[in-house]
Write a protein that holds these residues in place. Structure first.
Motif, mmCIF file in Angstrom:
data_model
loop_
_atom_site.group_PDB
_atom_site.id
_atom_site.type_symbol
_atom_site.label_atom_id
_atom_site.label_comp_id
_atom_site.label_asym_id
_atom_site.label_seq_id
_atom_site.Cartn_x
_atom_site.Cartn_y
_atom_site.Cartn_z
ATOM 1 N N PHE A 237 0.850 -1.341 0.092
ATOM 2 C CA PHE A 237 -0.035 0.034 -0.053
ATOM 3 C C PHE A 237 0.772 1.316 0.125
ATOM 4 O O PHE A 237 0.350 2.385 -0.257
ATOM 5 C CB PHE A 237 -1.028 0.070 1.171
ATOM 6 C CG PHE A 237 -1.861 -0.939 1.167
ATOM 7 C CD1 PHE A 237 -3.075 -0.965 0.347
ATOM 8 C CD2 PHE A 237 -1.991 -2.218 2.046
ATOM 9 C CE1 PHE A 237 -4.199 -1.768 0.293
ATOM 10 C CE2 PHE A 237 -2.798 -3.032 1.930
ATOM 11 C CZ PHE A 237 -4.006 -2.917 1.073
ATOM 12 N N GLU A 346 -1.718 -4.407 -6.161
ATOM 13 C CA GLU A 346 -2.904 -4.079 -5.424
ATOM 14 C C GLU A 346 -3.726 -2.926 -6.111
ATOM 15 O O GLU A 346 -4.692 -2.895 -6.157
ATOM 16 C CB GLU A 346 -2.369 -3.229 -4.091
ATOM 17 C CG GLU A 346 -3.547 -2.776 -3.117
ATOM 18 C CD GLU A 346 -4.554 -3.824 -2.747
ATOM 19 O OE1 GLU A 346 -5.753 -3.570 -2.510
ATOM 20 O OE2 GLU A 346 -4.202 -4.972 -2.592
ATOM 21 N N GLN A 347 -2.698 -2.051 -6.844
ATOM 22 C CA GLN A 347 -3.531 -1.046 -7.954
ATOM 23 C C GLN A 347 -4.287 -1.618 -8.936
ATOM 24 O O GLN A 347 -5.205 -1.119 -9.166
ATOM 25 C CB GLN A 347 -2.405 -0.354 -8.377
ATOM 26 C CG GLN A 347 -1.335 0.487 -7.293
ATOM 27 C CD GLN A 347 -2.386 1.089 -6.435
ATOM 28 O OE1 GLN A 347 -3.260 2.061 -6.833
ATOM 29 N NE2 GLN A 347 -2.130 1.163 -5.039
ATOM 30 N N ARG A 350 -7.508 -3.043 -7.774
ATOM 31 C CA ARG A 350 -8.414 -1.940 -7.242
ATOM 32 C C ARG A 350 -9.150 -1.440 -8.619
ATOM 33 O O ARG A 350 -10.256 -0.975 -8.591
ATOM 34 C CB ARG A 350 -7.712 -0.809 -6.665
ATOM 35 C CG ARG A 350 -8.738 0.110 -5.994
ATOM 36 C CD ARG A 350 -7.680 1.097 -5.237
ATOM 37 N NE ARG A 350 -7.099 0.472 -3.890
ATOM 38 C CZ ARG A 350 -6.657 1.126 -3.288
ATOM 39 N NH1 ARG A 350 -6.116 2.385 -3.486
ATOM 40 N NH2 ARG A 350 -5.919 0.521 -2.133
ATOM 41 N N THR A 351 -8.171 -1.306 -9.490
ATOM 42 C CA THR A 351 -8.621 -0.629 -10.985
ATOM 43 C C THR A 351 -9.391 -1.585 -11.699
ATOM 44 O O THR A 351 -10.573 -1.110 -12.317
ATOM 45 C CB THR A 351 -7.316 -0.076 -11.656
ATOM 46 O OG1 THR A 351 -6.775 0.956 -10.726
ATOM 47 C CG2 THR A 351 -7.838 0.846 -12.703
ATOM 48 N N ASP A 356 -10.676 -3.662 -3.425
ATOM 49 C CA ASP A 356 -9.883 -2.589 -2.451
ATOM 50 C C ASP A 356 -9.606 -3.357 -1.445
ATOM 51 O O ASP A 356 -10.449 -3.527 -0.405
ATOM 52 C CB ASP A 356 -10.670 -1.468 -2.445
ATOM 53 C CG ASP A 356 -10.047 -0.291 -1.581
ATOM 54 O OD1 ASP A 356 -8.998 -0.776 -0.920
ATOM 55 O OD2 ASP A 356 -10.378 0.874 -1.316
ATOM 56 N N ALA A 359 -10.373 -1.534 1.673
ATOM 57 C CA ALA A 359 -11.642 -1.674 2.171
ATOM 58 C C ALA A 359 -12.285 -3.094 2.770
ATOM 59 O O ALA A 359 -12.880 -3.006 3.630
ATOM 60 C CB ALA A 359 -12.605 -1.346 0.750
#
Length: 672
Positions: A237, A346-347, A350-351, A356, A359
């Protein structure tokens, strides 16, 4: 100095655990009690063994094999408590006596294993087993006992036997030193940050770091450590690439030089392991270690690892290319390194998958995840878990749980120890303070699980990532294996199975944490549950190579000829074509599984067990109900209850109706 009888009567470590739930009195135990207790317990054990060895009656199962099962109960009680504390609550007083206790226990065990009178009796029973009318469990115990004496050097000549004993003592000392170096290296390293350095990090992680800093006298700052939770979260992160690199280098470089250098220990450990195996007639330590495993040979284990490597390698290259493309589009002017992969993965989640991770973490409190594990066990096996505040624990963070069956009868006791602290070794594990048995009346197990989750500030809930929640379920799966054991003889109970079978029930339990019906119970929104499902196998190519690199190197350094283990490591990774941006999950200088644990030449077993796990779980998905009561009852009776009472391949076939299929593993990892 009190005599042995007085010690036995007065030492709290030797007192009978005679409460309703058979709980140990942790509130009465002190480090200074261990050596006197072990000394007295070993003397008692020697007297028990002497009575067996000198029994004038002809050797039979009851007076030799079963008698040895009964012997050493007091010693086992003290030993198990000590090794639990040495790993989970390793205070300076415990560390001070750890080497001495390891040496005491090794010498005692070797002396018993080398007693020719005992071996003669075991061999006599083994030779007459066809006429002895033994049941399947008794035959399994007899064969294990015979193999154990052989593996312990019972057939060696005098000079070789003495050398064997010396090797065992030295290996114990080296293993202890290795583990203490890793513990100290992790405790000594600190990463101090200010609020401006926290970009991207989850709020709950920052709150834990703030609490640590305040406790260290620097309120307003943030303190991170080498706990795996901090490592994974900063790499996943943190928007600060320099900070990700700092954490990655510190974590992967532990004990690779400096004051806590484990490299010289590795060389000596490998040399002694090989010499020990050769004394027993094996070609290498790996051949010795795998002789009683499901794989049977290093070649069979290596073949599985390399077949999966071939499937995962191309997938990992595609994933890296996708991450590089994404990073480039985000303006990154660099080639991805090992400390970048988790962040950009991780990006992408999420994208592209709307997943997320931060989250998800807001919904997964430690208490809720633990309750979900208990709830799953309730629906699968009819168990109930009740918190017992009246039972003593060894640290305030530890909780005691009384477990009952659906009919109200006791099933055992569980201690859970989930919060990271300086005295605790890294990682997560399960152990037994007392194993289930029915030799002289039913004895209920006392089990513990340990993890290293970052503590939340006072008054706030500790929150877990999805991977951390999976870890809790994994160790809980081991606990189920120990708690639901239903065998007669203690050495066959619970997790006392082949190393490449023991991870099967634990990997199997992981499936329930990501089940939509379980996630919904945490209040995870439907959209986020769907995202978890969509991204379920994303990144598995990279993750598989990280694991396989460690497993293959572990196997190769224990198969190859003596030499420079570092060259073996480099050559193996070059031959495999491990991309530079993917690192071994565990580098050798801090690989406690292999050098201070039971996974030497056997780290592959996680993958071998996952073949069993993936195939077994497909039975539930095929049934359309992950809580199918018929399948759950069969899994309990044919897998969990059996312990090592029969060949594990027979146990799997009894559950599934056939041998395991490797394709299920590839489907589970998205590599089919």
């Amino acid at each position: 100095m009190p005599d042995q009888e007085t010690i036995i009567l007065t030492n709290p470590l030797l007192a009978e655990w005679d409460g309703v739930w058979g709980a140990p009195r942790f509130d009465l135990f002190a480090a200074d009690d261990f050596i006197p207790a072990l000394t007295a317990a070993m003397a008692l054990n020697r007297a028990e063994i002497e009575a067996i060895a000198t029994n004038p009656a002809p050797a039979d199962f009851d007076n030799s094999i079963a008698a040895m099962e009964r012997a050493g109960a007091a010693l086992a009680q003290v030993r198990r408590v000590f090794w639990m504390l040495a790993s989970a609550q390793s205070t300076p007083d415990i560390r001070r006596i750890e080497s001495a206790i390891g040496e005491m226990l090794t010498r005692h065990g070797t002396a018993l294993g080398h007693d020719p009178r005992l071996f003669e009796r075991v061999a006599a029973v083994c030779n007459g087993r066809d006429q002895a009318a033994l049941d399947g469990e008794q035959l399994r115990l007899l064969e294990n006992s015979y193999r154990g004496f052989i593996a312990g050097g019972a057939q060696l000549g005098g000079e070789a036997k003495a050398r064997f004993a010396a090797i065992d003592e030295r290996l114990q000392a080296l293993s202890t030193a290795f583990g203490q170096n890793v513990l100290a290296a992790g405790a000594e390293w600190e990463l101090w940050l200010d609020r401006a350095d926290l970009d991207g990090l989850p709020d709950s992680l920052c709150a834990s770091a703030a609490q640590r800093a305040a406790g260290a006298g620097q309120p307003g700052r943030f303190l991170f450590t080498l706990d795996r939770g901090d490592f994974e979260n900063i790499l996943g992160f943190s928007a600060r690439r320099d900070m990700r690199e700092t954490m990655w280098r510190a974590f992967t470089g532990r004990c690779d030089g400096g004051d806590r250098d484990n490299r010289p220990l590795i060389g000596e450990i490998l040399a002694l392991r090989r010499e020990r195996a050769e004394l027993l007639g094996f070609a290498s330590f790996a051949h010795y270690k795998l002789d009683d495993s499901m794989a049977k040979t290093p070649a069979a284990a290596a073949a599985l690892l390399e077949r999966v490597w071939l499937k995962a390698h191309g997938r990992a290259l595609d994933e890296l290319a996708e991450l590089q493309e994404f990073a480039d589009a985000e303006g990154a002017a660099f080639e991805l390194a090992a400390w970048d992969v988790r962040f950009y993965a991780e990006q992408v989640r999420r994208t592209r998958y709307a997943l997320d991770g931060a989250a998800v973490r807001t919904h997964l409190t430690l208490e809720a995840v633990r309750a979900a594990a208990f709830g799953a066990a309730g629906r699968l096996y009819g168990l109930r878990f009740d918190r017992r505040e009246d039972l003593a624990v060894y640290h305030p963070c530890v909780a005691a749980w009384a477990i009952t069956n659906s009919d109200g009868t006791p099933a055992g006791l569980l201690f859970t120890d989930d919060i990271a602290r300086a005295e605790k070794h890294g990682g997560a594990w399960m152990g037994s303070l007392r194993v289930q048995e029915k030799l002289d009346g039913r004895v209920q197990p006392v089990i513990y699980t340990v993890a290293n989750f970052a503590a939340a500030p006072p008054g706030e809930a500790t929150r877990l990532s999805l991977d951390e929640a999976r870890t809790l379920f994994h160790e809980f799966g081991h606990a189920m294996h120990g708690l639901l054991s239903d065998v007669t003889y203690p050495s066959l109970a619970g997790t006392s199975v082949a190393r490449d079978f023991v991870e099967f029930p634990s990997k199997f339990m992981e499936h329930w944490i990501t089940a939509p019906e379980v996630l919904a119970g945490f209040g995870v929104p439907d959209a986020l549950i769907s995202a978890i499902g969509r991204a379920g196998t994303y990144g598995e190519g990279i993750a598989t190579l990280e694991f396989l690199a460690s497993a293959i190197v572990d196997l190769e350094i224990h198969v190859g000829q003596l030499g420079d283990w570092q060259s073996v490591e480099v050559a193996a990774l070059e031959r495999l074509g491990l991309p530079a941006a993917i690192a071994m999950r565990h580098r050798l200088p801090h690989f406690t599984h292999v050098f201070d644990g039971g996974y030497a030449a056997a780290y592959y077993s996680y993958l071998w067990s996952e073949v069993l796990d993936a195939d077994a779980f497909e039975a539930f998905t095929e049934a359309g109900n992950i809580f199918d009561p018929v399948l759950a009852a069969r899994f309990r009776s044919e897998i969990l209850a059996q312990g090592d009472a029969r060949d594990p391949a027979l146990s799997f076939a009894a559950f599934r109706g056939r041998a395991p299929l490797e394709d299920a593993l590839l489907r589970a990892r998205g590599l089919a």
